[in-house]
Every structure is written in C-alpha cells, then in structure tokens.
Scaffold this active site. Structure first.
Site, short mmCIF file in Angstrom:
data_model
loop_
_atom_site.label_atom_id
_atom_site.label_comp_id
_atom_site.label_asym_id
_atom_site.label_seq_id
_atom_site.Cartn_x
_atom_site.Cartn_y
_atom_site.Cartn_z
N ASP A 11 0.87 -1.18 0.00
CA ASP A 11 0.00 0.00 0.00
C ASP A 11 0.90 1.22 0.00
O ASP A 11 1.75 1.38 0.90
CB ASP A 11 -0.90 0.02 1.24
CG ASP A 11 -1.98 -1.05 1.20
OD1 ASP A 11 -2.29 -1.54 0.11
OD2 ASP A 11 -2.51 -1.39 2.28
N ASP A 130 -13.47 -3.91 -1.90
CA ASP A 130 -13.32 -3.72 -0.46
C ASP A 130 -14.69 -3.91 0.17
O ASP A 130 -15.62 -3.14 -0.10
CB ASP A 130 -12.79 -2.32 -0.15
CG ASP A 130 -11.40 -2.08 -0.75
OD1 ASP A 130 -10.64 -3.06 -0.86
OD2 ASP A 130 -11.09 -0.93 -1.09
#
Length: 256
Positions: A11, A130
């Site tokens: 990330d 997500d």
C-alpha cells in the site's frame, strides 16, 4: 491443480509503503523499490501495488514508482489506485505493470472494465473489492462494497458485484475484508468462500493475515486461488519463502 500464489501487497501513499488497521492508522513501512526487490528475491509469485489515497485525493498515477520497480523486479506487478480511464490502463502497462487493478472507478463507470478488457484482455484487468459485513448476527451473511479507500459506502452487495465484474470480463477479483484488514485475525473465510463460489475467475483473498496458517486457510477453507498479505512480510515476521514452505507442508501446490 494449479499452483496457488502468495502475493505481498504494498500500500503506497506519497511515495512510501504504509500499513494500516481497518484502512486507517497508517504506519510507514519503507521504500517501495527496496521492499519490492526484497520480495522478488524471496520468491513471491507477484507483487501488488495500491496507491491507497490516489482516488480520494484526486491524484495522478504513480508512474515513476512503477517504472523504478519494474526495472528491478522480474515477477508480475499488479498496480491500482487512481485508474480512471482506459488511457490510464495503457500508461501503467507502458510503465511496466503487468496487471491493472480498478476499484472505485469500476463502480463509478462499470463500462471501464468492459472497455479495458476488450482492449487489453481479461488477463491484465483485476477488479478490487473492499467489502464490509453488513448483516446482523443471526441474519444471512451479507457484505457491502466500499470505495475511496474504504471511506464511501456504495450500497452494492459484494457477491453480486463480483459476479457483474466477472461477467464484464475481469480476469481476477482482489477481495479485501475491511473488517479484518490489518487486524491479524485471519481472513473473513465466509466472505472469501461466498465470492469464490460465485465467480468463474480467480479470487485473491486479502485482509487479516496474522500468521502462516491464515494463508493456508485462505486457500483450503476460503477456496481462494491466491492469498495476499502485507504486515507479516513487511515487518519481518515471516518471509515469502517460509510461507511457501508451510503451504507445501499443508499439501497446497505452490511454486518453490
């Protein structure tokens, strides 16, 4: 049976690798090029790069980072974050990405997935989902899709959305449990199973890995085709090689 993949996830925000808990509380984990090189040397099957604030901040693609990584790493790179158009897909592929992950932009414009797969092939388009559990205890399980780095609810059912994206040509689904992200409490295996059973394309399980058994469970109990993790690799708890050796001992086919 095809070999199951282990994919470290980087990330990235503002040019640095970070790791959070439940999509917040971000902690610096280092330089993306150095970390990617380390995972390549450890035998990772792929690496996933996600610019986790590009969409919410309205930032452009991290092309220079991808160019730097691609020049030094020789395993497939999946890149996501801030991808809004088919032209963005082209620019990232030209920078050295092998697959492109779309998330918020697929919800804003589902035709993007159809157009990108028509132009570049299903094999290089990944749809990231997500998902957060929305059902109450005792109810039939349901998960809602969130966008913009987990900040925006969509009202979409995660399993149905995965079906639609596969029907539009997505070659893989990258499925992250927001409830488990960074908690080290294991994958949401019920979510992983529900999506894996619903779509004809590979599912990458993400969110919650705390140890090597969790990785194996994602495959054997979650029915995922690949498992993605960050914290256990970034902070030296385990190497990718240790993860592969463990999975091989569990009878899971992996590339050693």
């Amino acid at each position: 049976m095809l070999a199951k993949r282990i994919i470290p996830c980087l990330d990235v925000t503002n040019g640095r690798v970070v790791k959070g808990v439940n999509f917040v509380e971000l902690r610096d984990a280092g330089d993306p090029v150095e970390i990617a090189r380390r995972y390549d040397e450890q035998g990772a099957d792929e690496i996933t790069f996600l610019d986790i604030t590009a969409t919410s901040d309205g930032r452009d693609l991290m092309l220079h980072i991808i160019e730097d990584v691609a020049s030094q790493v020789f395993i497939p790179l999946t890149v996501g974050g801030g991808v809004r158009t088919v032209e963005d897909v082209r620019r990232l592929l030209n920078a050295g990405a092998d697959k492109i992950s779309v998330n918020s932009s697929a919800i804003a414009n589902p035709q993007l997935v159809s157009d990108a797969t028509a132009k570049y092939g299903s094999q290089c388009i990944v749809v990231a989902i997500d998902a957060k559990r929305s059902s109450a205890p005792g109810e039939a399980p349901r998960w809602e899709v969130f966008t913009h780095g987990g900040r925006k609810a969509t009202g979409l059912d995660a399993v149905e959305w995965a079906r639609e994206m596969a029907a539009r040509g997505a070659g893989e689904i990258l499925l992250t449990s927001m409830d488990r992200d960074g908690t080290k409490s294991g994958f949401d295996l019920e979510l992983t199973r529900a999506v894996s059973d619903a779509v004809p394309v590979p599912v990458i399980a993400s969110g919650g890995v705390g140890g090597l058994q969790d990785l194996a469970d994602g495959i054997t109990r979650g029915r995922a085709d690949a498992v993605l993790a960050a914290s256990i690799f970034h902070y030296g708890q385990h190497t990718v090689g240790e993860a592969k050796a463990f999975m091989a001992r569990e009878g899971i086919p992996v590339r050693i």
